[in-house]
Write a protein that holds these residues in place. Structure first.
Motif, mmCIF file in Angstrom:
data_model
loop_
_atom_site.group_PDB
_atom_site.id
_atom_site.type_symbol
_atom_site.label_atom_id
_atom_site.label_comp_id
_atom_site.label_asym_id
_atom_site.label_seq_id
_atom_site.Cartn_x
_atom_site.Cartn_y
_atom_site.Cartn_z
ATOM 1 N N TYR A 15 0.804 -1.218 0.000
ATOM 2 C CA TYR A 15 0.000 0.000 0.000
ATOM 3 C C TYR A 15 0.841 1.275 0.000
ATOM 4 O O TYR A 15 0.299 2.375 -0.116
ATOM 5 C CB TYR A 15 -0.907 0.037 1.240
ATOM 6 C CG TYR A 15 -1.879 -1.109 1.321
ATOM 7 C CD1 TYR A 15 -2.918 -1.219 0.414
ATOM 8 C CD2 TYR A 15 -1.761 -2.079 2.304
ATOM 9 C CE1 TYR A 15 -3.821 -2.261 0.488
ATOM 10 C CE2 TYR A 15 -2.652 -3.134 2.385
ATOM 11 C CZ TYR A 15 -3.675 -3.215 1.478
ATOM 12 O OH TYR A 15 -4.569 -4.260 1.541
ATOM 13 N N THR A 18 0.283 4.067 -2.710
ATOM 14 C CA THR A 18 -1.049 4.126 -3.305
ATOM 15 C C THR A 18 -1.745 5.441 -2.943
ATOM 16 O O THR A 18 -1.375 6.113 -1.986
ATOM 17 C CB THR A 18 -1.919 2.947 -2.827
ATOM 18 O OG1 THR A 18 -2.115 3.051 -1.420
ATOM 19 C CG2 THR A 18 -1.285 1.611 -3.176
ATOM 20 N N PHE A 137 -11.796 6.710 -12.633
ATOM 21 C CA PHE A 137 -12.024 5.260 -12.640
ATOM 22 C C PHE A 137 -13.420 4.979 -13.170
ATOM 23 O O PHE A 137 -14.299 5.826 -13.105
ATOM 24 C CB PHE A 137 -11.850 4.662 -11.236
ATOM 25 C CG PHE A 137 -12.737 5.273 -10.182
ATOM 26 C CD1 PHE A 137 -14.000 4.767 -9.920
ATOM 27 C CD2 PHE A 137 -12.300 6.367 -9.451
ATOM 28 C CE1 PHE A 137 -14.809 5.338 -8.960
ATOM 29 C CE2 PHE A 137 -13.109 6.950 -8.473
ATOM 30 C CZ PHE A 137 -14.361 6.435 -8.229
ATOM 31 N N ARG A 141 -15.152 0.573 -9.807
ATOM 32 C CA ARG A 141 -13.705 0.336 -9.705
ATOM 33 C C ARG A 141 -13.019 1.260 -8.694
ATOM 34 O O ARG A 141 -11.807 1.412 -8.702
ATOM 35 C CB ARG A 141 -13.042 0.507 -11.076
ATOM 36 C CG ARG A 141 -13.646 -0.319 -12.203
ATOM 37 C CD ARG A 141 -13.656 -1.790 -11.945
ATOM 38 N NE ARG A 141 -12.294 -2.303 -11.873
ATOM 39 C CZ ARG A 141 -11.985 -3.579 -11.708
ATOM 40 N NH1 ARG A 141 -12.931 -4.469 -11.591
ATOM 41 N NH2 ARG A 141 -10.744 -3.950 -11.632
ATOM 42 N N GLN A 142 -13.791 1.868 -7.819
ATOM 43 C CA GLN A 142 -13.234 2.825 -6.863
ATOM 44 C C GLN A 142 -12.167 2.197 -5.976
ATOM 45 O O GLN A 142 -11.097 2.777 -5.773
ATOM 46 C CB GLN A 142 -14.351 3.411 -5.996
ATOM 47 C CG GLN A 142 -13.853 4.379 -4.945
ATOM 48 C CD GLN A 142 -14.992 5.022 -4.166
ATOM 49 O OE1 GLN A 142 -16.071 5.219 -4.696
ATOM 50 N NE2 GLN A 142 -14.741 5.340 -2.921
ATOM 51 N N VAL A 143 -12.431 1.026 -5.418
ATOM 52 C CA VAL A 143 -11.463 0.381 -4.522
ATOM 53 C C VAL A 143 -10.156 0.116 -5.252
ATOM 54 O O VAL A 143 -9.074 0.405 -4.726
ATOM 55 C CB VAL A 143 -12.047 -0.921 -3.921
ATOM 56 C CG1 VAL A 143 -10.988 -1.698 -3.165
ATOM 57 C CG2 VAL A 143 -13.219 -0.594 -3.004
ATOM 58 N N ASP A 144 -10.248 -0.404 -6.473
ATOM 59 C CA ASP A 144 -9.030 -0.647 -7.253
ATOM 60 C C ASP A 144 -8.260 0.645 -7.484
ATOM 61 O O ASP A 144 -7.034 0.679 -7.391
ATOM 62 C CB ASP A 144 -9.372 -1.260 -8.619
ATOM 63 C CG ASP A 144 -9.984 -2.647 -8.505
ATOM 64 O OD1 ASP A 144 -9.719 -3.329 -7.493
ATOM 65 O OD2 ASP A 144 -10.729 -3.029 -9.415
ATOM 66 N N TYR A 145 -8.980 1.703 -7.770
ATOM 67 C CA TYR A 145 -8.352 2.997 -8.062
ATOM 68 C C TYR A 145 -7.585 3.543 -6.858
ATOM 69 O O TYR A 145 -6.431 3.941 -6.975
ATOM 70 C CB TYR A 145 -9.421 3.998 -8.519
ATOM 71 C CG TYR A 145 -8.882 5.369 -8.824
ATOM 72 C CD1 TYR A 145 -8.180 5.615 -10.000
ATOM 73 C CD2 TYR A 145 -9.056 6.422 -7.927
ATOM 74 C CE1 TYR A 145 -7.678 6.880 -10.284
ATOM 75 C CE2 TYR A 145 -8.564 7.687 -8.210
ATOM 76 C CZ TYR A 145 -7.879 7.907 -9.384
ATOM 77 O OH TYR A 145 -7.377 9.160 -9.667
ATOM 78 N N LYS A 148 -4.302 1.698 -5.966
ATOM 79 C CA LYS A 148 -3.232 1.644 -6.967
ATOM 80 C C LYS A 148 -2.283 2.817 -6.760
ATOM 81 O O LYS A 148 -2.686 3.873 -6.267
ATOM 82 C CB LYS A 148 -3.818 1.722 -8.377
ATOM 83 C CG LYS A 148 -4.393 0.415 -8.852
ATOM 84 C CD LYS A 148 -4.733 0.487 -10.314
ATOM 85 C CE LYS A 148 -5.258 -0.870 -10.740
ATOM 86 N NZ LYS A 148 -5.926 -0.822 -12.011
#
Length: 186
Positions: A15, A18, A137, A141-145, A148
């Motif tokens: 993390y 990120t 995003f 896909r918020q969590v992935d964004y 990252k």
């Protein structure tokens, strides 16, 4: 005058760089610039520092983002710091990348870290610096964004924004919230 400065993020190397860890990054930048060091303590990495007659307690909660309030509540009580001297550093999807906003209070806006702080403090009336990470995003896909790393282009300018956020932290504690908002909010 004591201040608790809480940078929100998640522990672990996966993390580290990120978007969701911008609070940790701001504190790490301040530590590097001013020579204080974090040590692992109960519920957080903690550093203490004195500046212009003020005592700073910096924390990077180890409770993961969604339980950040647990560490904040503990350190407010431990150091007997009034809630108005708490400053939370957090990522914000609703602001363009690098935009900084200091607010005296506000809703959690769906941010689980802020939601937990609000639950454990019993109020949303605590100061926070919101660091814009943009919302580039697709639906769902918020969590992935947020989990990252920043893009290569963002990394180029990121140090400038981290420095400005650090200046805002020091200004909040020395000049107060109103003057800091007047001087820094874009």
């Amino acid at each position: 005058m004591k201040y608790l400065i809480a940078g929100l993020g998640n522990i672990g190397p996966e993390y580290a760089l990120t978007r969701h860890n911008i609070g940790f990054m701001i504190l790490d930048r301040l530590a590097s610039e001013h020579g204080f060091k974090f040590s692992f303590e109960k519920l957080a990495y903690v550093a203490e520092w004195k500046y212009k007659g003020r005592q700073f307690v910096f924390i990077k909660p180890t409770t993961y983002m969604n339980l950040s309030g647990k560490a904040i509540r503990y350190y407010l009580d431990q150091y007997k710091i009034p809630q108005e001297n708490l400053l939370v550093l957090v990522d914000e999807l609703q602001l363009p990348f690098g935009t900084l906003r200091l607010k005296a209070k506000g809703s959690h806006g769906g941010h689980n870290g802020l939601r937990n702080i609000e639950e454990l403090l019993g109020t949303s009336a605590y100061p926070r610096i919101r660091f814009g990470i943009d919302n580039n995003f697709s639906k769902g896909r918020q969590v992935d964004y947020v989990l990252k790393p920043f893009t290569e282009e963002e990394f180029i300018t990121l140090p400038l924004f981290l420095d400005k956020a650090g200046e805002m932290v020091l200004s909040f504690c020395t000049l107060g919230i109103q003057r800091t908002m007047n001087n820094y909010n874009q």
